[in-house]
Structures are given as structure tokens and as C-alpha cells.
Scaffold this active site. Structure first.
Site, mmCIF file in Angstrom:
data_model
loop_
_atom_site.group_PDB
_atom_site.id
_atom_site.type_symbol
_atom_site.label_atom_id
_atom_site.label_comp_id
_atom_site.label_asym_id
_atom_site.label_seq_id
_atom_site.Cartn_x
_atom_site.Cartn_y
_atom_site.Cartn_z
ATOM 1 N N ASP A 67 -11.541 -8.637 -1.670
ATOM 2 C CA ASP A 67 -12.675 -9.464 -1.259
ATOM 3 C C ASP A 67 -13.866 -9.155 -2.162
ATOM 4 O O ASP A 67 -14.982 -8.939 -1.695
ATOM 5 C CB ASP A 67 -13.023 -9.193 0.204
ATOM 6 C CG ASP A 67 -13.993 -10.235 0.773
ATOM 7 O OD1 ASP A 67 -14.121 -11.324 0.163
ATOM 8 O OD2 ASP A 67 -14.630 -9.968 1.802
ATOM 9 N N LYS A 73 -22.679 0.127 9.658
ATOM 10 C CA LYS A 73 -21.905 -1.115 9.717
ATOM 11 C C LYS A 73 -21.115 -1.154 11.017
ATOM 12 O O LYS A 73 -20.262 -0.294 11.266
ATOM 13 C CB LYS A 73 -20.965 -1.215 8.518
ATOM 14 C CG LYS A 73 -21.711 -1.228 7.191
ATOM 15 C CD LYS A 73 -20.831 -1.661 6.049
ATOM 16 C CE LYS A 73 -21.656 -1.802 4.780
ATOM 17 N NZ LYS A 73 -20.880 -2.389 3.671
ATOM 18 N N ASP A 123 4.808 3.402 9.091
ATOM 19 C CA ASP A 123 4.254 2.572 10.160
ATOM 20 C C ASP A 123 4.606 3.113 11.537
ATOM 21 O O ASP A 123 3.756 3.177 12.432
ATOM 22 C CB ASP A 123 4.768 1.127 10.023
ATOM 23 C CG ASP A 123 4.040 0.357 8.937
ATOM 24 O OD1 ASP A 123 3.026 0.873 8.437
ATOM 25 O OD2 ASP A 123 4.488 -0.739 8.591
ATOM 26 N N ALA A 124 5.871 3.491 11.713
ATOM 27 C CA ALA A 124 6.305 4.004 13.014
ATOM 28 C C ALA A 124 5.530 5.265 13.376
ATOM 29 O O ALA A 124 5.108 5.454 14.522
ATOM 30 C CB ALA A 124 7.806 4.293 12.994
ATOM 31 N N TRP A 136 0.810 -1.219 0.000
ATOM 32 C CA TRP A 136 0.000 0.000 0.000
ATOM 33 C C TRP A 136 0.842 1.268 0.000
ATOM 34 O O TRP A 136 0.342 2.346 0.276
ATOM 35 C CB TRP A 136 -0.951 -0.022 1.199
ATOM 36 C CG TRP A 136 -1.735 -1.285 1.193
ATOM 37 C CD1 TRP A 136 -2.800 -1.581 0.405
ATOM 38 C CD2 TRP A 136 -1.472 -2.453 1.972
ATOM 39 N NE1 TRP A 136 -3.219 -2.870 0.641
ATOM 40 C CE2 TRP A 136 -2.418 -3.430 1.598
ATOM 41 C CE3 TRP A 136 -0.513 -2.768 2.939
ATOM 42 C CZ2 TRP A 136 -2.454 -4.690 2.173
ATOM 43 C CZ3 TRP A 136 -0.540 -4.039 3.509
ATOM 44 C CH2 TRP A 136 -1.504 -4.980 3.124
ATOM 45 N N GLY A 137 2.154 1.116 -0.300
ATOM 46 C CA GLY A 137 3.014 2.271 -0.408
ATOM 47 C C GLY A 137 3.540 2.794 0.908
ATOM 48 O O GLY A 137 4.084 3.896 0.973
ATOM 49 N N THR A 160 6.144 2.891 4.038
ATOM 50 C CA THR A 160 7.521 2.569 4.416
ATOM 51 C C THR A 160 7.552 2.264 5.919
ATOM 52 O O THR A 160 6.557 2.502 6.623
ATOM 53 C CB THR A 160 8.451 3.762 4.132
ATOM 54 O OG1 THR A 160 8.011 4.873 4.928
ATOM 55 C CG2 THR A 160 8.432 4.128 2.651
ATOM 56 N N PRO A 161 8.677 1.766 6.435
ATOM 57 C CA PRO A 161 8.767 1.578 7.890
ATOM 58 C C PRO A 161 8.489 2.861 8.665
ATOM 59 O O PRO A 161 7.863 2.830 9.728
ATOM 60 C CB PRO A 161 10.215 1.104 8.076
ATOM 61 C CG PRO A 161 10.512 0.354 6.813
ATOM 62 C CD PRO A 161 9.826 1.145 5.739
#
Length: 413
Positions: free
Chosen positions: A260, A163, A96-97, A89-90, A92-93
Site C-alpha cells: 500500500d 494509531k 498457521d496452526a 510471507w514464508g 507453512t500450514p
């Protein structure tokens, strides 16, 4: 929706009891996500590639950064880990951090040249709706899926779908944060063949998001009631789905893979147009509550692309494979091998190249060719949705011409 469990047979040569995500070369990923420095050192000493990635292109550095394992991050960088490796999904670490607030790791990654291509856009907040605006106690249960129940509720005088996300998912902070980030992306999407996201209820106990309500139900419901569709209707529906999916795949800066795509995730408006929904949810709902997992259980087995079932790297063409099976059902009136266990069916498609039968009496030749191309065993040989739209428009034009000709002959007679 069908069960989203992990496939029991990702390879032919091992039995389920012999496989463990913490074994083999992927043990580096597992140990990195758990902060197991000794385990990481052991794998690196074996010669395992520091930049080994799973089928979502997530590396050990991604996982350590996401989980806040500072020692592992430092170790991996010292051993040559790519600080700017990008996942499916493009991210980088550093992306995320930053997402999970690991400031110390952010500084370490930035010092090594780390960048965050998601930037502020990734951090944009999701549209929050005051919970007082929706009375969930008066909602009507209209469905239940893999992630929770769906209710029909009133919001500002309009009927909308609410939902709810299962507590087992929503209670996990990391998973919940990922849901909110995904939904923040949804609120920017606008297309006639995409279900419109409205916002998230600011509810203290539950994760609930609102979308437009499509009272005609799903394509699954339509096929259950009508059975086989006439060719013109099937092609028109296929074009609706393809246009919605092409919009997602062409999204900038990063494509949105549904993962999905099933008849239950395609809804019909009162105007008779089909709209795609629940895109991108399956990758979040897997969660991390039991540590890092390699899993092929992304999406429903009956519509799962072979490369996903085999736990291989995959891309946008997995949605093309699922699309082909849906189109096949519209012409046939339901799924092929409907009596067979979906997981066993996915296994045969993955390892025996099994594909549905295409009798000429049901499927026009151009449709047969398109389906064969779309469910080709080589993902790189499958057409894009832009190419599919072009082919379907030609097929539609030819079918309309034949229908007009047939009507003219009947009028003469």
C-alpha cells in the site's frame, strides 16, 4: 488513503454479479476455510489440484490449518497436499496452526513432516506499553486512514503518533492476533527511512500502537502545498523512499512487501528526510469475518500494480510499480488523471496497459527510462530497489553537476 474495497472488474468477461469467490476452482479454498468436507470432496473429485494457491500462495491446507478444520486437514493430507507449502510471507500450514493454537492440527502436520520456518521469531511478543502512560483523552486527532484514526499524544514527555485500529478489525481475534504479530516484527526494524515503531498500548477496549511522530506531514501534504517539485528535490525524495523500501525488501529471513505504498504512507521528518510507514498492514486488515475471500483490494487503487488488481500471484515488484507512480507525481505535482475514478484507472492499467504521460519538458530522459522500467507490465522486468537506488544516485550526481555548471555560468555573466 483511498478506499480499499474489492475491485468490481477483476476480469473483463464477467460482471460483478457473475463472480463469487466460492465458485470456480477457488471453491476448494473457500470450502476448506469453512470446514465444508462435502464441498472439498466435490472439488477434489472434479480434479482440482490439492495444492491450488491464491495470489498470496495460500493453499487449502493453509486455510484449514488456520481455521482449525481438523477433518479437512486430514483429508487434504491424504490426497497429497504439500504439508510444507509456503505462502507469500514464508508461513507453512504448521506456522498457521501454531499461531492460532490448534494443537491437534499441529501434531497431525508434524507427524506428516510439517515444519514451521517462522519458529520462535514469529511468536515473539510485541512490546506492550501500559495504557496509563498515555492519556488518549488529551490526544489531538491529526489524521484518519483506512485502519482508523491517528492522534498526537504525549508518551514519557515526547510527542508520538498513536494509531488506533477500527473496532471492526480489532474485535476480530484472528485479525488482532495477526496485527500483533506484524507489529512484533516492526519493533525489530531500524532504518533512517522507516518510521520507528515504539510499541502497543495495553488497552482493554482498543488496539492502539505508537510510532514516532513526524510533524512535517506526508508526501501527499507536501505535493498539495508545493505542487511540482524541482528535479533535484524529487530525486532526493525518491532516493529516501527507495532506500526505505530496499531495507524492507531485503529483510531476512522473509521480505516485507508494503502493498500500500502511496504518498500518504510516506512521511517527512523535521530534517526533511522521507520515511515509509504502514508497511504490511493491508494484508492483515482484510480479515476473515465473512469466510475466505479472493480479493484484489490490497492497497489503494490509484497506486495498485496491475497483477494485484487482476488477482494474480505477485511479489516485491508491486511496490516498485507504486513507487514509479509516486515519483511521477513528484515531478508533475500530483497524480495524472486526478479527475478519474481510481478504480477505473486501475482497471485501465491492468487491462489496457495505460500509463501516465512523460513529457520531456518535465522528465529528464534517465528518469523517463527508470519510470518505464518500474511500471513495466511484466513484473519480472521491473528493477529491484537496490538497482533503482544505483540509477537514482547517478541521476542525482548528473543533476547536481548541471546545477553547479549553471551557477558558474550565471556568476561569470
Amino acid at each position: 488513503m483511498e478506499d480499499h474495497r474489492r475491485p468490481s472488474s477483476p476480469t473483463k468477461q464477467y460482471t460483478p454479479s457473475q463472480r463469487n469467490d466460492s465458485d470456480g476452482p477457488y471453491r476448494l479454498l473457500f470450502c476448506s476455510s469453512k470446514g465444508d468436507k462435502a464441498g472439498v470432496m466435490e472439488e477434489l473429485m472434479k480434479g482440482v489440484n490439492t495444492n491450488l494457491a491464491d495470489y498470496d500462495k495460500r493453499t487449502a491446507l493453509h486455510l484449514a490449518s488456520c481455521e482449525g478444520c481438523t477433518e479437512i486437514v486430514v483429508l487434504l493430507l491424504e490426497r497429497g497436499a504439500d504439508v510444507n507449502s509456503m505462502d507469500r510471507w514464508g508461513r507453512t500450514p504448521l506456522s498457521d496452526a501454531r499461531s492460532f493454537g490448534h494443537q491437534e492440527i499441529c501434531k497431525i502436520l508434524e507427524a506428516h513432516g510439517g515444519i514451521d520456518p517462522m519458529g520462535l521469531d514469529f511468536q515473539s511478543p510485541c512490546c506492550l506499553i501500559d495504557s496509563n502512560e498515555v492519556d488518549m483523552t488529551e490526544g489531538t486527532l491529526i489524521g484518519e486512514g483506512a485502519y482508523g484514526e491517528v492522534y498526537l499524544v504525549k508518551w514519557r514527555g515526547t510527542e508520538v503518533a498513536a494509531k488506533t485500529i477500527r473496532s471492526s478489525i480489532a474485535s476480530n481475534k484472528i485479525v488482532k492476533d495477526n496485527f500483533l504479530k506484524e507489529l512484533a516484527l516492526w519493533q525489530k526494524l531500524r532504518h533512517p527511512n522507516i518510521v520507528q515503531f515504539l510499541g502497543v498500548l495495553n488497552h482493554p477496549d482498543r488496539l492502539i500502537f505508537l510510532t514516532e511522530y513526524l510533524r512535517n506531514g506526508s508526501l501527499y501534504d507536501i505535493l498539495q502545498k508545493k505542487g511540482r517539485l524541482d528535479p533535484l528535490t524529487a530525486v532526493a525524495y525518491a532516493l529516501d523512499i527507495a532506500r526505505g523500501m530496499n531495507y524492507l525488501h531485503e529483510h531476512k529471513p522473509h521480505a516485507i512487501i508494503h502493498r500500500d505504498l502511496t504518498p500518504r504512507n510516506v512521511l517527512q521528518s523535521e530534517a526533511g528526510r522521507l520515511k515509509v510507514t504502514d508497511f504490511g498492514l493491508s494484508k492483515i486488515a482484510q480479515g476473515k469475518d465473512v469466510g475466505y475471500k479472493m480479493t484484489g483490494g490490497t492497497g489503494s487503487y490509484r497506486y495498485m500494480a496491475p497483477e494485484v488488481y487482476r488477482r494474480e500471484s505477485y511479489g516485491k515488484s508491486v511496490d516498485v510499480f507504486s513507487f514509479a507512480l509516486i515519483v511521477h507525481e513528484m515531478f508533475q505535482g500530483g497524480p495524472s488523471n486526478r479527475g478519474e475514478d481510481p478504480e477505473k484507472l486501475a482497471d485501465k492499467r491492468a487491462y489496457e496497459d495505460l500509463r501516465p504521460h512523460l513529457p520531456s519538458i518535465v522528465y529528464p530522459e534517465p528518469v523517463k527510462k527508470l519510470l518505464r522500467d518500474c511500471w513495466h507490465k511484466n513484473p519480472d522486468r521491473r528493477p529491484t530497489f537496490a538497482e533503482i537506488i544505483g540509477q537514482l544516485e547517478i541521476i542525482q550526481e548528473n543533476l547536481q553537476r548541471k546545477a553547479i555548471t549553471a551557477c558558474c555560468k550565471c556568476a561569470i555573466l
